[in-house]
Write a protein that holds these residues in place. Structure first.
Motif, PDB file in Angstrom:
ATOM      1  N   ALA A  16       0.829  -1.208   0.000  1.00  0.00           N
ATOM      2  CA  ALA A  16       0.000   0.000   0.000  1.00  0.00           C
ATOM      3  C   ALA A  16       0.863   1.257   0.000  1.00  0.00           C
ATOM      4  O   ALA A  16       0.592   2.216  -0.735  1.00  0.00           O
ATOM      5  CB  ALA A  16      -0.930  -0.004   1.211  1.00  0.00           C
ATOM      6  N   LEU A  17       1.915   1.257   0.815  1.00  0.00           N
ATOM      7  CA  LEU A  17       2.818   2.411   0.855  1.00  0.00           C
ATOM      8  C   LEU A  17       3.554   2.575  -0.471  1.00  0.00           C
ATOM      9  O   LEU A  17       3.736   3.698  -0.960  1.00  0.00           O
ATOM     10  CB  LEU A  17       3.814   2.257   2.001  1.00  0.00           C
ATOM     11  CG  LEU A  17       3.244   2.387   3.415  1.00  0.00           C
ATOM     12  CD1 LEU A  17       4.302   2.007   4.450  1.00  0.00           C
ATOM     13  CD2 LEU A  17       2.746   3.809   3.674  1.00  0.00           C
ATOM     14  N   MET A  18       3.970   1.454  -1.052  1.00  0.00           N
ATOM     15  CA  MET A  18       4.640   1.526  -2.353  1.00  0.00           C
ATOM     16  C   MET A  18       3.714   2.113  -3.410  1.00  0.00           C
ATOM     17  O   MET A  18       4.127   2.951  -4.226  1.00  0.00           O
ATOM     18  CB  MET A  18       5.117   0.128  -2.770  1.00  0.00           C
ATOM     19  CG  MET A  18       6.262  -0.408  -1.917  1.00  0.00           C
ATOM     20  SD  MET A  18       6.662  -2.146  -2.295  1.00  0.00           S
ATOM     21  CE  MET A  18       7.362  -1.950  -3.958  1.00  0.00           C
ATOM     22  N   ASN A  19       2.443   1.701  -3.379  1.00  0.00           N
ATOM     23  CA  ASN A  19       1.479   2.240  -4.344  1.00  0.00           C
ATOM     24  C   ASN A  19       1.275   3.734  -4.147  1.00  0.00           C
ATOM     25  O   ASN A  19       1.170   4.494  -5.117  1.00  0.00           O
ATOM     26  CB  ASN A  19       0.135   1.509  -4.206  1.00  0.00           C
ATOM     27  CG  ASN A  19       0.172   0.108  -4.774  1.00  0.00           C
ATOM     28  OD1 ASN A  19       1.020  -0.208  -5.607  1.00  0.00           O
ATOM     29  ND2 ASN A  19      -0.737  -0.736  -4.324  1.00  0.00           N
ATOM     30  N   GLU A  20       1.227   4.164  -2.873  1.00  0.00           N
ATOM     31  CA  GLU A  20       1.025   5.591  -2.600  1.00  0.00           C
ATOM     32  C   GLU A  20       2.231   6.418  -3.065  1.00  0.00           C
ATOM     33  O   GLU A  20       2.067   7.508  -3.604  1.00  0.00           O
ATOM     34  CB  GLU A  20       0.770   5.813  -1.108  1.00  0.00           C
ATOM     35  CG  GLU A  20      -0.636   5.482  -0.669  1.00  0.00           C
ATOM     36  CD  GLU A  20      -1.688   6.266  -1.440  1.00  0.00           C
ATOM     37  OE1 GLU A  20      -1.427   7.422  -1.834  1.00  0.00           O
ATOM     38  OE2 GLU A  20      -2.776   5.722  -1.669  1.00  0.00           O
ATOM     39  N   VAL A  21       3.429   5.905  -2.830  1.00  0.00           N
ATOM     40  CA  VAL A  21       4.622   6.611  -3.295  1.00  0.00           C
ATOM     41  C   VAL A  21       4.610   6.699  -4.817  1.00  0.00           C
ATOM     42  O   VAL A  21       4.843   7.761  -5.406  1.00  0.00           O
ATOM     43  CB  VAL A  21       5.909   5.913  -2.805  1.00  0.00           C
ATOM     44  CG1 VAL A  21       7.140   6.544  -3.447  1.00  0.00           C
ATOM     45  CG2 VAL A  21       6.019   6.002  -1.285  1.00  0.00           C
ATOM     46  N   GLN A  22       4.310   5.583  -5.473  1.00  0.00           N
ATOM     47  CA  GLN A  22       4.292   5.556  -6.935  1.00  0.00           C
ATOM     48  C   GLN A  22       3.244   6.517  -7.486  1.00  0.00           C
ATOM     49  O   GLN A  22       3.479   7.203  -8.495  1.00  0.00           O
ATOM     50  CB  GLN A  22       4.011   4.143  -7.431  1.00  0.00           C
ATOM     51  CG  GLN A  22       4.105   3.986  -8.942  1.00  0.00           C
ATOM     52  CD  GLN A  22       3.873   2.555  -9.381  1.00  0.00           C
ATOM     53  OE1 GLN A  22       3.083   1.835  -8.782  1.00  0.00           O
ATOM     54  NE2 GLN A  22       4.566   2.139 -10.420  1.00  0.00           N
ATOM     55  N   ALA A  23       2.080   6.590  -6.827  1.00  0.00           N
ATOM     56  CA  ALA A  23       1.007   7.462  -7.306  1.00  0.00           C
ATOM     57  C   ALA A  23       1.333   8.938  -7.102  1.00  0.00           C
ATOM     58  O   ALA A  23       0.754   9.799  -7.762  1.00  0.00           O
ATOM     59  CB  ALA A  23      -0.297   7.125  -6.584  1.00  0.00           C
ATOM     60  N   SER A  24       2.271   9.230  -6.208  1.00  0.00           N
ATOM     61  CA  SER A  24       2.586  10.624  -5.889  1.00  0.00           C
ATOM     62  C   SER A  24       3.609  11.243  -6.830  1.00  0.00           C
ATOM     63  O   SER A  24       3.745  12.464  -6.875  1.00  0.00           O
ATOM     64  CB  SER A  24       3.108  10.723  -4.440  1.00  0.00           C
ATOM     65  OG  SER A  24       2.116  10.328  -3.518  1.00  0.00           O
ATOM     66  N   PHE A  25       4.348  10.405  -7.558  1.00  0.00           N
ATOM     67  CA  PHE A  25       5.442  10.936  -8.378  1.00  0.00           C
ATOM     68  C   PHE A  25       5.443  10.300  -9.762  1.00  0.00           C
ATOM     69  O   PHE A  25       5.211   9.102  -9.902  1.00  0.00           O
ATOM     70  CB  PHE A  25       6.791  10.669  -7.700  1.00  0.00           C
ATOM     71  CG  PHE A  25       6.854  11.138  -6.287  1.00  0.00           C
ATOM     72  CD1 PHE A  25       6.986  12.485  -5.987  1.00  0.00           C
ATOM     73  CD2 PHE A  25       6.741  10.240  -5.239  1.00  0.00           C
ATOM     74  CE1 PHE A  25       7.021  12.921  -4.678  1.00  0.00           C
ATOM     75  CE2 PHE A  25       6.780  10.663  -3.925  1.00  0.00           C
ATOM     76  CZ  PHE A  25       6.919  12.014  -3.642  1.00  0.00           C
ATOM     77  N   GLU A  26       5.718  11.093 -10.769  1.00  0.00           N
ATOM     78  CA  GLU A  26       5.833  10.581 -12.127  1.00  0.00           C
ATOM     79  C   GLU A  26       7.228  10.011 -12.348  1.00  0.00           C
ATOM     80  O   GLU A  26       8.193  10.442 -11.746  1.00  0.00           O
ATOM     81  CB  GLU A  26       5.572  11.704 -13.140  1.00  0.00           C
ATOM     82  CG  GLU A  26       4.154  12.262 -13.106  1.00  0.00           C
ATOM     83  CD  GLU A  26       3.949  13.331 -14.151  1.00  0.00           C
ATOM     84  OE1 GLU A  26       4.903  13.620 -14.905  1.00  0.00           O
ATOM     85  OE2 GLU A  26       2.826  13.880 -14.199  1.00  0.00           O
ATOM     86  N   GLU A  27       7.301   9.013 -13.202  1.00  0.00           N
ATOM     87  CA  GLU A  27       8.577   8.395 -13.596  1.00  0.00           C
ATOM     88  C   GLU A  27       9.398   8.004 -12.367  1.00  0.00           C
ATOM     89  O   GLU A  27      10.507   8.486 -12.148  1.00  0.00           O
ATOM     90  CB  GLU A  27       9.379   9.350 -14.485  1.00  0.00           C
ATOM     91  CG  GLU A  27       8.690   9.671 -15.797  1.00  0.00           C
ATOM     92  CD  GLU A  27       9.555  10.508 -16.714  1.00  0.00           C
ATOM     93  OE1 GLU A  27      10.731  10.758 -16.362  1.00  0.00           O
ATOM     94  OE2 GLU A  27       9.063  10.910 -17.776  1.00  0.00           O
ATOM     95  N   CYS A  28       8.835   7.106 -11.570  1.00  0.00           N
ATOM     96  CA  CYS A  28       9.554   6.665 -10.369  1.00  0.00           C
ATOM     97  C   CYS A  28       9.649   5.144 -10.326  1.00  0.00           C
ATOM     98  O   CYS A  28       8.866   4.439 -10.962  1.00  0.00           O
ATOM     99  CB  CYS A  28       8.871   7.187  -9.102  1.00  0.00           C
ATOM    100  SG  CYS A  28       7.253   6.469  -8.789  1.00  0.00           S
ATOM    101  N   VAL A  29      10.637   4.676  -9.594  1.00  0.00           N
ATOM    102  CA  VAL A  29      10.800   3.257  -9.306  1.00  0.00           C
ATOM    103  C   VAL A  29      10.748   3.103  -7.796  1.00  0.00           C
ATOM    104  O   VAL A  29      11.449   3.815  -7.073  1.00  0.00           O
ATOM    105  CB  VAL A  29      12.144   2.718  -9.839  1.00  0.00           C
ATOM    106  CG1 VAL A  29      12.344   1.272  -9.413  1.00  0.00           C
ATOM    107  CG2 VAL A  29      12.208   2.851 -11.348  1.00  0.00           C
TER     108      VAL A  29
END
Length: 209
Positions: A16-29
């Motif tokens: 869930a945290l990984m999804n939130e981080v990914q949703a917050s930033f473009e072009e991220c890993v």
């Protein structure tokens, strides 16, 4: 390319945290680590812009303040150039102050974390130097999951069921469109399909639908 590491032992919370981080930033890993050992190896071999840390990791006593500080301190030492965000289910202001002193840039309680929180936290850090968000109970309705719905239909039902008082359906369809990267008409279609499925099969409709 923006890179983030989430260090959290609970699988569902880590994802869930990984999804939130990914949703917050473009072009991220975004990488996830279950233990301090895995995190340490990743930090030795890769550069990360943000590291999200739960201080209650396996091999450490989550009720021991010394152990919790040791976890965060070791990760900060291993990634001095990263922004460190502590996320915990047993948050308190005193611990937040302690982690701030050893280099954490933010301290978040898990309860009540809202979508988009990480971009908001970075804004706090850039303007105030530190972000503090203690847990708050915001849930007023139960969550429902229906196996008959597709992921997008379930998302549409969730957003409509949790809309705030006074918010119109058209506003929710607009929000759905932004979140799902579709147009508002398609968002309304997913919602109506989902509602019709639930009614046909006799499932109880969440309040607000």
């Amino acid at each position: 390319m923006f890179r983030a590491l989430v260090v959290e032992d609970q699988t569902l919370m880590r994802l869930a945290l990984m999804n939130e981080v990914q949703a917050s930033f473009e072009e991220c890993v975004v990488l996830g680590a279950e233990t301090l050992n895995i995190a340490t190896v990743e930090l030795q071999n890769n550069h990360f812009d943000i590291v999200v840390i739960d201080p209650g990791l396996p091999g450490f006593d989550p009720t021991s303040q010394g152990d919790r500080v040791a976890v965060v301190d070791r990760i900060i030492e291993a990634s001095p150039s990263a922004i460190h965000i502590v996320v915990t289910g047993s948050d308190n202001r005193s611990e937040a102050d302690g982690f701030r002193r050893i280099g954490a840039a933010a301290y978040l309680g898990k309860t009540g974390l809202a979508p988009g929180v990480f971009s908001d936290v970075l804004d706090d850090i850039s303007t105030k130097g530190f972000s503090l968000r203690l847990s708050r109970a915001v849930m007023t309705k139960p969550d429902y999951r229906f196996s008959v719905l597709t992921p997008r239909e379930q998302e549409a039902i969730d957003m409509m069921a949790h809309r705030a008082p006074g918010v119109k359906r058209k506003e929710i369809f607009s929000l759905m469109a932004d979140r799902l990267a579709i147009d508002a008409g398609s968002a309304e279609k997913y919602y109506k399909q989902a509602r019709a499925k639930l009614m046909r099969q006799g499932h109880p409709l969440p309040q607000g639908l």
